[in-house]
Design an enzyme around this catalytic site. Structure first.
Site, mmCIF file in Angstrom:
data_model
loop_
_atom_site.group_PDB
_atom_site.id
_atom_site.type_symbol
_atom_site.label_atom_id
_atom_site.label_comp_id
_atom_site.label_asym_id
_atom_site.label_seq_id
_atom_site.Cartn_x
_atom_site.Cartn_y
_atom_site.Cartn_z
ATOM 1 N N TYR A 52 0.871 -1.179 0.000
ATOM 2 C CA TYR A 52 0.000 0.000 0.000
ATOM 3 C C TYR A 52 0.909 1.230 0.000
ATOM 4 C CZ TYR A 52 -3.902 -3.055 1.497
ATOM 5 O OH TYR A 52 -4.857 -4.045 1.605
ATOM 6 N N LEU A 213 -23.382 1.307 -0.498
ATOM 7 C CA LEU A 213 -23.858 2.497 0.204
ATOM 8 C C LEU A 213 -25.039 3.168 -0.493
ATOM 9 C CD1 LEU A 213 -20.475 4.070 1.411
ATOM 10 C CD2 LEU A 213 -21.993 2.439 2.569
#
Ligand SMILES: NC(=O)c1ccc[n+]([C@@H]2O[C@H](COP(=O)([O-])OP(=O)(O)OC[C@H]3O[C@@H](n4cnc5c(N)ncnc54)[C@H](OP(=O)(O)O)[C@@H]3O)[C@@H](O)[C@H]2O)c1
Length: 278
Positions: A52, A213
């Protein structure tokens, strides 16, 4: 999580980079503040990876939190790397897994990691190569570089095979109201009391009618309870099995607070059924 006792809501640190999980964050101060507030608020497991950034997230974790609290369980993963353009590429060979573990130790400034996930890329059957990968993980554990082994992006067959070779502290697969492909893996974890740590429990934060969402069932339940859609998504994940631990990813303290509060939201059976049926 394996030998460690942790809270239901952890923190996924992948979102603390620049765009595309690459390079430094736009707001380094906020990234450090998110990490510090997470731990101050009781987060005791943080999911990360050396790839990352690369290095960016591990170094932010170190800069924000070192020396680490005794009860903080850092969970990293190996199996990928970045090329010069920042693309995520496979690093699945046993020697690359070992190198990945060592890179994590260096960037997090620790001698041993509590948990490292073997993050598989490609292949769904337990084969000889998977045995070699497991041997590399077990070897690293025997050498004291990590305390417990997790698996990520695995099938039930791979989990059952791995359990013949080693204890498995946790399984990390994609799982949310819009993607329950890993339900059989979750069921196996539930039967065996293995922590199942879904990634993308917020559907990667996407909105729109097909996204987690933006789904009507999620938004309706949120409106009914007077909470945020993200909180409903997390509460649902926690409700489907006692073995689930969530690691929502965020780069903001505002979303962090919402996500931590999801642990105290109880969905009734009807709501769980409705959310599971969409
Ligand atoms: N093993 C694997 O292969 C794998 C793959 C992907 C991820 N992971 C791990 O899993 C963690 C979670 O996955 P993820 O970050 O990709 O997806 P996620 O948790 O489903 O979603 C993160 C996204 O949701 C947004 N968000 C967070 N909280 C929110 C809230 N309360 N309201 C609205 N939006 C919100 C974030 O934006 P803001 O930054 O604006 O809050 C971010 O863009 C990662 O951090 C990583 O550690 C593992």
């Amino acid at each position: 999580m394996g030998p460690f006792s942790v809270s239901a809501v952890g923190f996924g640190a992948m979102r603390l980079t620049g765009p595309g999980v690459f390079g430094p964050p736009g707001d380094r101060g906020e990234a450090l503040a998110v990490l510090r507030e997470a731990v101050a608020s009781g987060v005791d497991h943080i999911d990360t990876a050396q790839f990352y950034g690369p290095d960016v997230v591990n170094e932010l974790i170190r800069d924000a939190l070192y020396p680490y609290p005794d009860d903080l369980i850092l969970v990293s993963k190996v199996g990928a790397a970045r090329d010069r353009q920042g693309r995520i590429i496979a690093a699945q060979q046993p020697a690359q897994l070992r190198q990945g573990i060592e890179d994590n130790l260096r960037t997090l400034s620790v001698d041993a990691l509590p948990v490292v996930n073997l993050r598989l890329i490609g292949g769904s059957e337990p084969d000889a190569f998977f045995d070699d990968q497991l041997a590399a993980m077990v070897g690293a554990r025997d050498d004291g570089l990590l305390k417990a082994i997790g698996l990520s992006n695995i099938t039930s067959a791979q989990l059952l095979h791995a359990l013949q070779v080693t204890d498995v502290a946790c399984v990390q697969n994609e799982f949310h109201v819009g993607n329950r492909v890993s339900q059989p893996v979750l069921d196996e974890c539930t039967r065996r009391g293995i922590a199942f740590v879904p990634f993308a429990s917020l559907g990667f934060g996407m909105t729109g009618p097909d996204a987690v969402l933006g789904r009507s069932a999620v938004m309706e339940e949120a409106a009914r309870l007077g909470v945020r859609p993200a909180q409903v998504a997390l509460a649902w994940a926690l409700a489907v099995s006692p073995t689930v631990l969530v690691i929502p990813g965020t780069s903001s303290r505002r979303h962090l607070r919402d996500n931590l509060a999801a642990a105290s939201i109880e969905l009734d059976a009807e709501a769980i059924h409705r959310l599971s049926s969409t």
